[in-house]
Every structure is written in structure tokens, then in C-alpha cells.
Scaffold this active site. Sequence first.
Site, PDB file in Angstrom:
ATOM      1  N   TYR A 126       0.833  -1.204   0.000  1.00 25.95           N
ATOM      2  CA  TYR A 126       0.000   0.000   0.000  1.00 25.95           C
ATOM      3  C   TYR A 126       0.869   1.257   0.000  1.00 25.95           C
ATOM      4  CZ  TYR A 126      -3.234   3.612   1.536  1.00 25.95           C
ATOM      5  OH  TYR A 126      -3.958   4.767   1.623  1.00 25.95           O
ATOM      6  N   GLU A 127       1.977   1.213   0.736  1.00 19.70           N
ATOM      7  CA  GLU A 127       2.870   2.365   0.835  1.00 19.70           C
ATOM      8  C   GLU A 127       3.892   2.417  -0.301  1.00 19.70           C
ATOM      9  OE1 GLU A 127       4.439   2.467   4.839  1.00 19.70           O
ATOM     10  OE2 GLU A 127       2.537   3.235   5.615  1.00 19.70           O
ATOM     11  N   VAL A 163      -5.254  -1.765   8.455  1.00 20.36           N
ATOM     12  CA  VAL A 163      -6.538  -2.443   8.401  1.00 20.36           C
ATOM     13  C   VAL A 163      -6.722  -2.931   6.966  1.00 20.36           C
ATOM     14  CG1 VAL A 163      -9.045  -2.163   8.636  1.00 20.36           C
ATOM     15  CG2 VAL A 163      -7.502  -1.037  10.267  1.00 20.36           C
ATOM     16  N   GLY A 213     -14.521   0.510  11.670  1.00 22.12           N
ATOM     17  CA  GLY A 213     -14.195   0.937  13.029  1.00 22.12           C
ATOM     18  C   GLY A 213     -12.961   0.260  13.585  1.00 22.12           C
ATOM     19  N   GLY A 241      -9.728   0.569  12.681  1.00 15.93           N
ATOM     20  CA  GLY A 241      -8.643   1.532  12.908  1.00 15.93           C
ATOM     21  C   GLY A 241      -8.906   2.381  14.133  1.00 15.93           C
ATOM     22  N   ASN A 265      -0.587  10.164   1.921  1.00 16.86           N
ATOM     23  CA  ASN A 265      -1.636   9.258   2.391  1.00 16.86           C
ATOM     24  C   ASN A 265      -2.791  10.065   2.991  1.00 16.86           C
ATOM     25  OD1 ASN A 265      -3.169   7.131   3.317  1.00 16.86           O
ATOM     26  ND2 ASN A 265      -1.474   6.100   4.362  1.00 16.86           N
ATOM     27  N   TYR A 292      -6.592  10.393  11.034  1.00 19.35           N
ATOM     28  CA  TYR A 292      -5.877  10.785  12.245  1.00 19.35           C
ATOM     29  C   TYR A 292      -6.338  12.154  12.749  1.00 19.35           C
ATOM     30  CZ  TYR A 292      -2.735   6.881  11.213  1.00 19.35           C
ATOM     31  OH  TYR A 292      -2.209   5.642  10.965  1.00 19.35           O
TER      32      TYR A 292
END
Length: 159
Positions: free
Chosen positions: A26-27, A88, A96, A98, A125, A132
Site C-alpha cells: 500500500y505504501e 486495516v 471501526g 482503525g 496518504n 488521524y
Amino acid sequence: MTIAIRAAQTGDVPTILRFIRELAAYEREPDAVEATEPMLQAALFGAAPAAEVLIAERGGTSVGFALFFHTFSTWTGRRGLWLEDLYVTPEARGSGAGAALLQALAGIAIDRDCPRLEWTVLDWNTPAIAFYRAKGAKPQDEWTTQRVTGAALLALAGR
């Protein structure tokens, strides 16, 4: 379906490694993972654990994890918690999981008298950043992360 958070157990190591590999993909760094199951076993469950892991489950299936460890602040004179990875699975995002992992980490920080829970997030991201921020995280824009690896690390060590 309800999300349950629990401490990882030794049998979770293959799942943790799978999540790490999925996060790396993903990253945009799918080939960067060097960790192996034996390495994680020793790091998480050996004689001197370097980190801890929480597992998020939905319906008895692992759908995410948070890997964290203690830091120390000379300014506060106390330990903090550093969240190294929170992941996740795509199919469980929005469930929910995360939020439950972050809530559990905040509880651990409070229970251990840690005044800080910190982490980094890649600047591109935007879904994670928005998540966050919605949880009350504030950017530390005046700080930049520095890293020394490979040949530069050897040179710095004089080797």
C-alpha cells in the site's frame, strides 16, 4: 459486526507478517520488507521484546494490527508510545477497526503513564491523515524525520 482488540500471541506472527507486507505494498514499497517470521517471533515474543502488537478482529477474523513500542522524552521525563504501523485490510476499512486500535493504544498510553502517543504518516496518504485528524492528532510540521542507513550508517560508525 463488532470489532474486538486483543494483544497478539505467538501464533499471530504469520498474520502480522502478512499485514506488514500488505502495508508495504500500500505504501508503494512492496519489496522493502526484510522481516521474517523468526525475526518477528524474536522481536515480539523473545526474551527482550522490542515491540508489541494489537490485533483487530471482526467475527473472529484478524482484520488489522497496530505495532508499537516505548520511547522516552527527556522533556517529560517519562515514556511515550510510538505507533510504528497501523494497518486495516481493505475490506475492513470503515468498520471501526482503525479507530478501535487507536482507542486501545490511547488506553495503553494512559495506563502506562505515557503522556504521548506519536507516529508518522506519509504526506501523500490523505485518507490516513484525514482519519488521524478526525481522532484529534496534530501534525508536528516543525520536525523532520532524519534517517541514516546502509553505507552512510557504516561510515557514520567509522566502519
